[in-house]
Motif scaffolding. Structure first.
Motif, PDB file in Angstrom:
ATOM      1  N   ALA A   1       1.030  -9.621 -11.538  1.00  0.00           N
ATOM      2  CA  ALA A   1       1.461  -8.617 -11.260  1.00  0.00           C
ATOM      3  C   ALA A   1       3.126  -8.629 -10.297  1.00  0.00           C
ATOM      4  CB  ALA A   1       0.795  -8.466  -9.500  1.00  0.00           C
ATOM      5  N   GLY A   2       3.670  -7.159 -11.158  1.00  0.00           N
ATOM      6  CA  GLY A   2       5.111  -7.285 -10.592  1.00  0.00           C
ATOM      7  C   GLY A   2       5.698  -5.761 -10.138  1.00  0.00           C
ATOM      8  N   ASP A   3       6.389  -5.402  -8.677  1.00  0.00           N
ATOM      9  CA  ASP A   3       6.831  -4.206  -8.632  1.00  0.00           C
ATOM     10  C   ASP A   3       8.271  -3.906  -9.133  1.00  0.00           C
ATOM     11  OD1 ASP A   3       6.653  -1.748  -7.633  1.00  0.00           O
ATOM     12  OD2 ASP A   3       6.612  -2.896  -5.472  1.00  0.00           O
ATOM     13  N   TRP A   4       8.718  -3.094  -9.593  1.00  0.00           N
ATOM     14  CA  TRP A   4      10.302  -3.103 -10.434  1.00  0.00           C
ATOM     15  C   TRP A   4      10.647  -1.666  -9.815  1.00  0.00           C
ATOM     16  CZ3 TRP A   4       8.817  -5.146 -15.651  1.00  0.00           C
ATOM     17  CH2 TRP A   4       9.248  -6.111 -15.770  1.00  0.00           C
ATOM     18  N   GLY A   5      10.021  -1.125  -9.061  1.00  0.00           N
ATOM     19  CA  GLY A   5       9.734   0.092  -8.016  1.00  0.00           C
ATOM     20  C   GLY A   5       9.582   0.954  -9.844  1.00  0.00           C
ATOM     21  N   ASP A   6       8.677   1.588 -10.798  1.00  0.00           N
ATOM     22  CA  ASP A   6       9.202   2.036 -11.493  1.00  0.00           C
ATOM     23  C   ASP A   6       8.445   3.452 -11.981  1.00  0.00           C
ATOM     24  OD1 ASP A   6       5.133   2.020 -12.056  1.00  0.00           O
ATOM     25  OD2 ASP A   6       5.937   0.164 -11.460  1.00  0.00           O
ATOM     26  N   GLY A   7       8.887   4.442 -12.549  1.00  0.00           N
ATOM     27  CA  GLY A   7       8.226   5.503 -12.323  1.00  0.00           C
ATOM     28  C   GLY A   7       7.116   6.269 -12.269  1.00  0.00           C
ATOM     29  N   PHE A   8       5.811   5.400 -12.424  1.00  0.00           N
ATOM     30  CA  PHE A   8       4.578   6.105 -12.344  1.00  0.00           C
ATOM     31  C   PHE A   8       3.930   5.319 -10.883  1.00  0.00           C
ATOM     32  CE2 PHE A   8       3.681   4.824 -17.203  1.00  0.00           C
ATOM     33  CZ  PHE A   8       2.980   5.565 -16.965  1.00  0.00           C
ATOM     34  N   LYS A   9       4.599   4.436  -9.902  1.00  0.00           N
ATOM     35  CA  LYS A   9       4.625   4.163  -8.420  1.00  0.00           C
ATOM     36  C   LYS A   9       5.381   5.728  -7.918  1.00  0.00           C
ATOM     37  CE  LYS A   9       2.637  -0.110  -8.852  1.00  0.00           C
ATOM     38  NZ  LYS A   9       4.225  -1.289  -8.890  1.00  0.00           N
ATOM     39  N   SER A  10       6.743   6.186  -8.529  1.00  0.00           N
ATOM     40  CA  SER A  10       6.963   7.283  -7.852  1.00  0.00           C
ATOM     41  C   SER A  10       6.082   8.015  -8.402  1.00  0.00           C
ATOM     42  CB  SER A  10       8.615   7.432  -8.386  1.00  0.00           C
ATOM     43  OG  SER A  10       8.623   8.913  -8.008  1.00  0.00           O
ATOM     44  N   ALA A  11       5.439   8.876  -9.169  1.00  0.00           N
ATOM     45  CA  ALA A  11       4.847   9.579  -9.886  1.00  0.00           C
ATOM     46  C   ALA A  11       3.192   8.942  -8.614  1.00  0.00           C
ATOM     47  CB  ALA A  11       4.034   9.668 -11.353  1.00  0.00           C
ATOM     48  N   TYR A  12       2.722   8.079  -8.584  1.00  0.00           N
ATOM     49  CA  TYR A  12       1.513   8.299  -7.660  1.00  0.00           C
ATOM     50  C   TYR A  12       1.565   8.738  -6.293  1.00  0.00           C
ATOM     51  CZ  TYR A  12       0.361   4.934 -11.441  1.00  0.00           C
ATOM     52  OH  TYR A  12      -0.588   5.061 -12.723  1.00  0.00           O
ATOM     53  N   PHE A  13       3.216   8.415  -5.645  1.00  0.00           N
ATOM     54  CA  PHE A  13       3.489   8.912  -4.545  1.00  0.00           C
ATOM     55  C   PHE A  13       3.548  10.161  -3.987  1.00  0.00           C
ATOM     56  CE2 PHE A  13       6.667   9.207  -1.445  1.00  0.00           C
ATOM     57  CZ  PHE A  13       5.887   9.119  -0.608  1.00  0.00           C
ATOM     58  N   GLN A  14       3.813  10.629  -5.447  1.00  0.00           N
ATOM     59  CA  GLN A  14       4.237  12.162  -4.776  1.00  0.00           C
ATOM     60  C   GLN A  14       3.076  13.233  -5.732  1.00  0.00           C
ATOM     61  OE1 GLN A  14       7.480  14.547  -7.227  1.00  0.00           O
ATOM     62  NE2 GLN A  14       9.085  13.153  -7.139  1.00  0.00           N
ATOM     63  N   LEU A  15       2.255  12.731  -6.396  1.00  0.00           N
ATOM     64  CA  LEU A  15       0.663  13.272  -6.434  1.00  0.00           C
ATOM     65  C   LEU A  15      -0.157  12.975  -5.455  1.00  0.00           C
ATOM     66  CD1 LEU A  15      -1.238  14.557  -8.459  1.00  0.00           C
ATOM     67  CD2 LEU A  15      -2.167  12.123  -9.611  1.00  0.00           C
ATOM     68  N   ALA A  16      -0.004  11.582  -4.966  1.00  0.00           N
ATOM     69  CA  ALA A  16      -0.716  11.346  -3.146  1.00  0.00           C
ATOM     70  C   ALA A  16      -0.104  13.103  -2.443  1.00  0.00           C
ATOM     71  CB  ALA A  16      -0.892  10.062  -3.099  1.00  0.00           C
ATOM     72  N   LEU A  17       1.163  12.615  -2.479  1.00  0.00           N
ATOM     73  CA  LEU A  17       1.281  13.924  -1.371  1.00  0.00           C
ATOM     74  C   LEU A  17       1.568  15.524  -1.861  1.00  0.00           C
ATOM     75  CD1 LEU A  17       4.955  12.832  -0.056  1.00  0.00           C
ATOM     76  CD2 LEU A  17       3.502  12.457   0.933  1.00  0.00           C
ATOM     77  N   ARG A  18       0.657  15.726  -2.713  1.00  0.00           N
ATOM     78  CA  ARG A  18       0.566  16.917  -3.408  1.00  0.00           C
ATOM     79  C   ARG A  18      -0.936  17.600  -3.293  1.00  0.00           C
ATOM     80  NH1 ARG A  18       2.531  19.862  -8.802  1.00  0.00           N
ATOM     81  NH2 ARG A  18       4.990  18.692  -6.984  1.00  0.00           N
ATOM     82  N   SER A  19      -1.119  15.424  -3.608  1.00  0.00           N
ATOM     83  CA  SER A  19      -2.921  16.362  -3.343  1.00  0.00           C
ATOM     84  C   SER A  19      -3.361  16.120  -1.587  1.00  0.00           C
ATOM     85  CB  SER A  19      -3.821  15.223  -3.688  1.00  0.00           C
ATOM     86  OG  SER A  19      -3.656  14.972  -5.116  1.00  0.00           O
ATOM     87  N   LEU A  20      -2.062  16.008  -1.641  1.00  0.00           N
ATOM     88  CA  LEU A  20      -2.671  15.176   0.283  1.00  0.00           C
ATOM     89  C   LEU A  20      -2.872  17.111   1.159  1.00  0.00           C
ATOM     90  CD1 LEU A  20      -3.679  13.954   2.658  1.00  0.00           C
ATOM     91  CD2 LEU A  20      -1.689  13.237   2.940  1.00  0.00           C
ATOM     92  N   ARG A  21      -1.441  17.912   0.701  1.00  0.00           N
ATOM     93  CA  ARG A  21      -1.151  18.848   1.111  1.00  0.00           C
ATOM     94  C   ARG A  21      -2.009  20.111   0.305  1.00  0.00           C
ATOM     95  NH1 ARG A  21       4.351  17.602  -0.669  1.00  0.00           N
ATOM     96  NH2 ARG A  21       3.768  18.679  -2.758  1.00  0.00           N
TER      97      ARG A  21
END
Length: 976
Positions: A590-610
């Motif tokens: 496992a490696g966390d490089w701050g990739d775009g998919f992590k950002s996509a998951y974050f924004q998807l979670a925020l949009r789903s929460l709203r």
């Protein structure tokens, strides 16, 4: 810092209001001395008239204090110390974020501790860096202008005609141009390390995608090396036929034996290709310095040969220097405008009986390698002075230059010779070159050998960069230390090149290269598309000429070109990349490089929460979100932050593992004092949850006591509709055994807080005996359904059946009713209700005469009578003590800090009710795998001690019990 004069320079530092300031420079001796002060020293920021020795040791430790500081006046406290930061001069003069706090380029970097040296003072001298021309433009130009242009481009013009050739060049050029825009945007969004496009894709799309596309790109470069080697050998054998070992192949043209064309033997191509590959391999072993010295020598013949070709085109006349050349003629231009696709043999010579049939799609696959090479500049990012300026300008300039040259060449070649001449003369560029063909022969050989050398140099370093990221353990053999040559990776690359050379057919290799390069270009475009679409705060590229729509169009063009060339090769390449992706997901670290998919998951979670809003969740969409209270009633073994069976039980509340659990523990104390302890405990709890393979998050709360901590958790934990809806905790079985008198009050307060917060409650009794996933249970799951709970108890029983440990059990529903109720009608109604809920269960109705104490001695036969008598005696003693204390102090009855009003007959009624329920459970469910029973709410104005006696009576002798209380909403529905 006070406005004073700092001595140690010829100029003076003056105060404001028109007074002059002495500019601060990087090599100022005062700055070097100030940087060595301890930030905690009170004299760091209040220096006035400080004398600095210009010969002081500038290499001393950064944290040492000055031995002597002359201060005009007494020392004063530093104002900057209030902010807790170093002085502004120290930050601006000495510290560089890019040099000292470099972002981890791989999971194994970024280690904490004192291992990484921190350099203060003047920057260390570095090696000479390359600019835009030599570092990006020339390498890209050298890689783009290669074998395809010299020995295949005129043949493509003859086969496709001028019109479709222009479309072909524009189509492929648009793909690389859009890819160059995406590459420019990503490359200018921060510092770039080794690995070229692999580094960009991996940091944008994640390690899995980066490694899969990076390995495919490595294969593409390795196979491209074989392509260039075969091109050089074929050109050499064509120019010097006597060098051939085997007899040349004679190909008939248009079915006649009079016009034959000699082509080199495939065996000669294989033998010479293997020899050249081995020679290049030894040159690569000489290192990058030797390659960089040799590379410019390859470029001059290429540029000179291009000049000679265009001069020859302009000077050519009809029949000179060979038949079929008409000179630049409008008639020839019109004749060659349309396409004339023909069958050819494997060497590309027209033959009516040939095995190969050509079309526009197949020409795309043949020509596209002629526009590849745009990544050559990014591959040298470590050697560039300014990557954020050189890569965009150099790459786009090379792309546009070569595209314009290809378009002009289509027009010239199409108007210069007949179609037959273009199709049969494989070295037409050498034929028309001025003043003699040998110049083009030399240029072709040197350019292809240079490109092959670059491929065999870049491919091993790409493989070594992937291995050094330590994602795939299988690639550990190719790791190299910084500054060392990747010898093992070079051997592996040479082995692949030799294998492709043995194939020997140039036209069979080019589609393979095309797929790998297109896959890499698609990855670059998708990376830019994702980053641009998400537009995270960290996405601030200096290159402004980009848009997510252009990146998406570039990626779509790459995929379309792949399918146009060959759907079979496309499927194979995508399957290979998917296989590598799946392998990296399973075996990779496992490696966390701050990739775009992590950002996509974050924004998807925020949009789903709203989108969920604050409304109540419909029963069809209801999921249990348990908040597991890890703090036990007692002590756990050391280094065990949570009861192991709590994790097993939390998994039983999920269907097929879908759902989220929140594991919470409370630390007693002051938050300021125990903040670090909370971080350590949270990390330890999260690690333990992961070890138990339970999907959930860990939270640690610091509070003065358990009650206050739990009350804060119930009110604040979660966001929107993702707040926990079920509180899970262990029943305090040890409270009487260990005489923990504070437990009853805490236990009752927690239940009351859950009721007020409208949270469901599940209390597990017999947690130590709860089965894990490997312990299969048999028997029944018995539900004692007393009050309406929204169907939570029924839903929990169904979730238990989805687990392997309980899948062999059956559900029994016991409905408790009074004697005067219609038992048969109740049973029918419950059966119908369960049928509509799609639940398989046996319904049993149990009637009781009355909930009050009987005078006929009917309870004398219950085996729990002794427990009933003992509990009643303890309650009487406790009440007597309360009355005695109240009479002594002259106050009303008090318990748990509040006034209580107790009706002794009501207490006996409650106790008798629990006795009857316990007796019923023992009578019907002694062999049950698990029993579920409704949780009675704590009676108002009763002491907490009384409630614990009621609960103890209920759970007496029941080995495994779930006490459930629903909340004011349904969790099941009858409707589809």
């Amino acid at each position: 810092m006070d406005n004073g004069d700092i001595e140690g320079g010829d100029e003076e530092f003056h105060a404001p209001r028109g007074r002059k300031y002495r500019p601060v420079v990087a090599n100022d001796s005062a700055i070097f001395q100030m940087s060595s002060m301890d930030p905690g020293s009170p004299s760091v920021s209040s220096l006035k008239n400080v004398k600095v020795d210009s010969q002081a040791n500038r290499g001393s430790d950064a944290r040492q204090n000055l031995d002597t500081i002359e201060i005009n006046g007494s020392q004063r406290d530093s104002k900057l110390e209030l902010f807790g930061f170093d002085s502004l001069v120290n930050i601006l003069g000495l510290r560089s974020m890019t040099e000292q706090i470099a972002a981890p380029s791989s999971p194994r970097e970024g280690r904490e501790g004192d291992d990484a040296p921190v350099t203060y003072g003047r920057p260390q001298p570095s090696e000479a860096k390359l600019g835009t021309m030599m570092g990006v433009f020339i390498p890209c130009l050298q890689n783009i202008l290669g074998i395809i242009y010299y020995i295949r481009f005129t043949w493509i013009v003859g086969m496709a005609g001028i019109g479709e050739s222009l479309v072909l060049v524009a189509f492929c050029g648009l793909c690389t141009f859009l890819t160059s825009l995406s590459l420019s945007a990503i490359a200018t969004n921060g510092a770039m390390k080794g690995g070229g496009p692999y580094y960009l894709i991996g940091r944008a799309l994640g390690p899995e995608v980066g490694v899969s596309i990076g390995l495919c790109f490595f294969l593409g470069n390795a196979v491209a090396g074989a392509l260039y080697v075969l091109g050089a050998v074929e050109t050499f054998l064509k120019a010097v036929p006597a060098a051939g070992i085997f007899k040349e192949t004679v190909t008939k043209v248009n079915g006649t034996s009079t016009a034959g064309i000699e082509s080199p033997s495939s065996h000669d191509l294989q033998i010479y290709g293997i020899v050249v590959t081995i020679i290049l391999c030894f040159i690569v072993f000489g290192g990058v310095k030797m390659i960089n010295r040799v590379a410019p020598a390859f470029l001059i013949p290429v540029l000179f040969s291009l000049f000679c070709i265009f001069v020859g085109v302009l000077l050519a006349k009809k029949g000179d220097p060979a038949d079929g050349i008409t000179g630049l003629s409008l008639k020839t231009f019109r004749d060659n405008w349309s396409s004339d696709y023909q069958k050819t043999n494997n060497a590309g010579i027209p033959d009516p009986n040939g095995a190969m049939t050509w079309s526009f799609n197949s020409l795309v696959g043949l020509f596209f390698p002629a526009v590849t090479g745009i990544m050559a500049g990014s591959n040298r990012s470590a050697s560039l002075k300014d990557t954020q300026r050189s890569i965009p300008i150099g790459t786009l300039a090379a792309t546009l230059t070569t595209t314009v040259m290809y378009l002009v060449s289509v027009l010239f070649f199409g108007a210069l010779a007949t179609r037959q001449k273009l199709l049969t003369d494989r070295l037409f560029t050498a034929t028309v070159a001025w003043p003699f063909p040998a110049i083009v022969h030399i240029g072709i050989i040197l350019s292809t050998l240079g490109a092959a050398l670059q491929s065999m140099t870049g491919a091993p370093r790409l493989l070594a960069a992937i291995a050094n990221d330590d994602i795939l353990p299988i690639l550990n053999y190719f790791k190299v230390a910084d500054g060392n040559e990747p010898y093992i990776a070079t051997f592996f690359t040479a082995f692949i090149c030799i294998g492709c050379v043995i194939i020997g057919n140039l036209d069979l290799i080019t589609p393979t290269i095309t797929m790998f390069f297109l896959l890499c270009y698609a990855g670059v475009n998708l990376s830019c598309f994702l980053l641009d679409l998400l537009d995270a705060p960290s996405w601030r590229p200096r290159w402004k000429f980009h848009h997510w729509s252009m990146s998406f169009l570039g990626a779509a063009l790459c995929i379309v070109i792949m399918f146009l060339i060959s759907w079979s090769f496309t499927v194979v390449s995508l399957a290979l990349a998917s296989l590598i992706y799946y392998y990296v997901s399973l075996k990779g670290k496992a490696g966390d490089w701050g990739d775009g998919f992590k950002s996509a998951y974050f924004q998807l979670a925020l949009r789903s929460l709203r989108s969920l809003g604050a409304n109540q969740v419909h029963p069809k969409n209801w999921y249990p979100i348990p908040l597991v209270f890890c703090r036990p009633w007692g002590k756990l073994p050391e280094n065990v932050p949570c009861h192991p069976k709590l994790c097993d039980f939390a998994n039983c509340m999920k269907k097929k593992g879908r759902g989220m659990s929140i594991f919470v523990s409370i630390l007693d104390g002051d938050y300021h004092e125990r903040a670090e302890d909370a971080k350590v405990a949270c990390k330890q709890l999260g690690t333990y949850i992961e070890y138990k393979r339970c999907e959930g998050v860990a939270e640690i709360v610091v509070a003065p006591n358990m009650t206050e901590g739990f009350r804060g958790i119930v009110q604040t934990m979660g966001l929107g509709n993702l707040k926990p809806n079920i509180i899970v905790m262990r029943y305090p079985e040890i409270w009487r055994r260990e005489n923990l008198t504070e437990i009853p009050a805490t236990f009752v307060l927690i239940i009351n807080d859950c009721i007020v917060a409208n949270k469901a409650v599940v209390i597990v009794k017999g947690l130590d005996e709860w089965p894990n996933e490997y312990q299969r249970q048999y028997g029944t799951i018995d539900l004692y359904w007393i009050v309406r709970d929204g169907g939570l108890m029924l839903l929990l029983s169904q979730l238990l059946l989805t687990k392997e440990s309980f899948e062999s059990c059956k559900i029994q529903v016991f409905c408790i009713a009074e004697e005067d109720s219609d038992a048969e009608m109740l049973k029918t109604d419950v059966k119908k209700f369960l049928y509509d809920l799609r639940m398989q269960a046996e319904v049993i109705v149990i009637t009781m005469k009355s909930w009050e104490v009987q005078a006929d001695g009917g309870t004398q036969q219950d085996e729990s009578l002794d427990a009933y008598t003992a509990g009643l005696g303890r309650i009487s003693d406790y009440m007597a003590k309360m009355k005695a204390t109240a009479e002594k102090e002259g106050t009303p009855l008090m318990a748990d800090g509040k006034q209580v009003i107790v009706n002794e007959q009501q207490v006996e009624k409650f106790l008798h009710t629990m006795l009857k329920l316990n007796s019923t459970i023992l009578r019907y469910s002694r062999m049950a795998a698990v029993v579920l029973v409704s949780l009675p709410p704590p009676p108002v104005n009763h002491p907490a001690y009384f409630y614990m006696e009621y609960m103890d009576m209920l759970v007496e002798n029941v080995p495994r019990l779930l006490i459930v209380r629903g909340y004011r909403r349904d969790v099941v529905t009858l409707f589809t």
